[in-house]
Design a protein around this motif. Structure first.
Motif, PDB file in Angstrom:
ATOM      1  N   SER A  10       0.816  -1.208   0.000  1.00 20.75           N
ATOM      2  CA  SER A  10       0.000   0.000   0.000  1.00 20.75           C
ATOM      3  C   SER A  10       0.855   1.265   0.000  1.00 20.75           C
ATOM      4  O   SER A  10       0.443   2.285  -0.507  1.00 20.75           O
ATOM      5  CB  SER A  10      -0.985   0.003   1.164  1.00 20.75           C
ATOM      6  OG  SER A  10      -0.289   0.004   2.387  1.00 20.75           O
ATOM      7  N   TRP A  15      -3.807   4.595  -6.001  1.00 19.05           N
ATOM      8  CA  TRP A  15      -4.929   4.505  -6.927  1.00 19.05           C
ATOM      9  C   TRP A  15      -4.706   5.509  -8.045  1.00 19.05           C
ATOM     10  O   TRP A  15      -4.459   6.686  -7.790  1.00 19.05           O
ATOM     11  CB  TRP A  15      -6.242   4.809  -6.217  1.00 19.05           C
ATOM     12  CG  TRP A  15      -6.741   3.697  -5.368  1.00 19.05           C
ATOM     13  CD1 TRP A  15      -6.654   3.601  -4.004  1.00 19.05           C
ATOM     14  CD2 TRP A  15      -7.395   2.514  -5.803  1.00 19.05           C
ATOM     15  NE1 TRP A  15      -7.220   2.422  -3.588  1.00 19.05           N
ATOM     16  CE2 TRP A  15      -7.688   1.731  -4.671  1.00 19.05           C
ATOM     17  CE3 TRP A  15      -7.768   2.020  -7.062  1.00 19.05           C
ATOM     18  CZ2 TRP A  15      -8.337   0.504  -4.744  1.00 19.05           C
ATOM     19  CZ3 TRP A  15      -8.410   0.803  -7.134  1.00 19.05           C
ATOM     20  CH2 TRP A  15      -8.687   0.059  -5.996  1.00 19.05           C
ATOM     21  N   GLN A  33      -7.768  -7.862 -13.174  1.00 18.59           N
ATOM     22  CA  GLN A  33      -7.959  -8.727 -12.011  1.00 18.59           C
ATOM     23  C   GLN A  33      -7.405 -10.127 -12.256  1.00 18.59           C
ATOM     24  O   GLN A  33      -6.917 -10.758 -11.324  1.00 18.59           O
ATOM     25  CB  GLN A  33      -9.428  -8.764 -11.616  1.00 18.59           C
ATOM     26  CG  GLN A  33      -9.859  -7.446 -11.003  1.00 18.59           C
ATOM     27  CD  GLN A  33     -11.332  -7.398 -10.638  1.00 18.59           C
ATOM     28  OE1 GLN A  33     -12.037  -8.387 -10.690  1.00 18.59           O
ATOM     29  NE2 GLN A  33     -11.794  -6.208 -10.273  1.00 18.59           N
ATOM     30  N   LYS A  36      -3.971 -10.240 -11.289  1.00 19.34           N
ATOM     31  CA  LYS A  36      -3.803  -9.973  -9.848  1.00 19.34           C
ATOM     32  C   LYS A  36      -3.476  -8.500  -9.578  1.00 19.34           C
ATOM     33  O   LYS A  36      -2.782  -8.175  -8.632  1.00 19.34           O
ATOM     34  CB  LYS A  36      -2.727 -10.876  -9.227  1.00 19.34           C
ATOM     35  CG  LYS A  36      -2.931 -12.351  -9.455  1.00 19.34           C
ATOM     36  CD  LYS A  36      -3.999 -12.888  -8.548  1.00 19.34           C
ATOM     37  CE  LYS A  36      -4.039 -14.399  -8.596  1.00 19.34           C
ATOM     38  NZ  LYS A  36      -5.226 -14.944  -9.193  1.00 19.34           N
ATOM     39  N   ASN A  38      -5.035  -4.907  -8.566  1.00 20.53           N
ATOM     40  CA  ASN A  38      -6.206  -4.367  -7.880  1.00 20.53           C
ATOM     41  C   ASN A  38      -6.820  -3.256  -8.730  1.00 20.53           C
ATOM     42  O   ASN A  38      -6.233  -2.191  -8.887  1.00 20.53           O
ATOM     43  CB  ASN A  38      -5.793  -3.851  -6.505  1.00 20.53           C
ATOM     44  CG  ASN A  38      -6.978  -3.480  -5.645  1.00 20.53           C
ATOM     45  OD1 ASN A  38      -8.125  -3.743  -5.988  1.00 20.53           O
ATOM     46  ND2 ASN A  38      -6.700  -2.872  -4.505  1.00 20.53           N
ATOM     47  N   SER A  39      -8.004  -3.525  -9.288  1.00 19.12           N
ATOM     48  CA  SER A  39      -8.676  -2.525 -10.110  1.00 19.12           C
ATOM     49  C   SER A  39     -10.114  -2.357  -9.633  1.00 19.12           C
ATOM     50  O   SER A  39     -10.669  -3.226  -8.964  1.00 19.12           O
ATOM     51  CB  SER A  39      -8.656  -2.938 -11.583  1.00 19.12           C
ATOM     52  OG  SER A  39      -9.382  -4.120 -11.776  1.00 19.12           O
ATOM     53  N   ASN A  69      -4.983   0.220  -8.448  1.00 21.17           N
ATOM     54  CA  ASN A  69      -4.066   0.429  -7.345  1.00 21.17           C
ATOM     55  C   ASN A  69      -2.833  -0.406  -7.681  1.00 21.17           C
ATOM     56  O   ASN A  69      -2.824  -1.613  -7.468  1.00 21.17           O
ATOM     57  CB  ASN A  69      -4.704  -0.011  -6.033  1.00 21.17           C
ATOM     58  CG  ASN A  69      -3.914   0.418  -4.830  1.00 21.17           C
ATOM     59  OD1 ASN A  69      -2.721   0.661  -4.921  1.00 21.17           O
ATOM     60  ND2 ASN A  69      -4.568   0.496  -3.706  1.00 21.17           N
ATOM     61  N   ASP A  99      -7.321   6.739  -1.139  1.00 18.24           N
ATOM     62  CA  ASP A  99      -8.139   5.602  -0.710  1.00 18.24           C
ATOM     63  C   ASP A  99      -9.510   6.067  -0.225  1.00 18.24           C
ATOM     64  O   ASP A  99     -10.522   5.412  -0.478  1.00 18.24           O
ATOM     65  CB  ASP A  99      -7.440   4.830   0.417  1.00 18.24           C
ATOM     66  CG  ASP A  99      -6.225   4.066  -0.064  1.00 18.24           C
ATOM     67  OD1 ASP A  99      -6.170   3.728  -1.261  1.00 18.24           O
ATOM     68  OD2 ASP A  99      -5.330   3.798   0.765  1.00 18.24           O
TER      69      ASP A  99
END
Length: 174
Positions: A10, A15, A33, A36, A38-39, A69, A99
């Motif tokens: 993170s 984003w 996705q 893998k 993160n959308s 992300n 976020d």
């Protein structure tokens, strides 16, 4: 591929807004996705009517946009994904979203049924505009108020204010 813990990932990832080919938002979301990555493609349920039937369909809230992300390594994978045009840039860097803004969009979609994103021309109160089509072709006026999809314009020649639907009427700067 490097194994990140949630906190390490993170910190390295943000984003970002991705611009996609027309009507590829949900396809690109699925492709990312499967890699893998993160959308998030916010969708809304809308009744769509054809000649022979009516059906509830999921449509993207933002036409041709979705959010990812991704850390710097994944950003290259995002760019290479079929249907991705590029990241949306601001001042030469990919535009980032916090976020909390992503969470606000998710809550908004979950809690409201009748929402839509409307692209408004860059109109401000006080602008002088000219009507480019319809019954009021070539009439000019000053913007008094912007209310959703409509603009309230002062038409001095008519001695009145008119509410103009920006979806049906083209307005241009004078």
């Amino acid at each position: 591929m490097t194994n990140f813990t949630v906190t390490e990932k993170s910190k390295a990832s943000k984003w970002m807004v991705v611009y996609t080919r027309s009507r590829w938002e949900k396809k690109v979301d699925k492709l990312l996705q499967t890699q893998k990555i993160n959308s998030f493609c916010p969708t809304i349920k809308t009744k769509h009517r054809w000649v022979d039937r009516t059906k509830v369909v999921d449509l993207p809230l933002f036409t041709s946009y979705l959010f990812v992300n991704a850390d710097p390594k994944e950003q290259l994978m995002v760019r290479q994904t079929m249907g991705v045009v590029n990241f949306v840039n601001h001042c030469g860097k990919p535009a980032t979203i916090t976020d909390s803004e992503i969470e606000r969009i998710k809550k908004l979609i979950d809690s409201h049924e009748n929402i839509e994103a409307v692209s408004m021309p860059r109109i401000k109160v006080g602008d002088q505009l000219k009507v480019e089509n319809g019954l009021l072709l070539d009439w000019q006026g000053e913007v008094l108020k912007i209310n959703g999809k409509s603009v309230v314009m002062l038409m001095k020649e008519l001695n009145c204010a008119l509410v103009i639907d920006t979806e049906k009427t083209v307005l241009s700067a004078v």
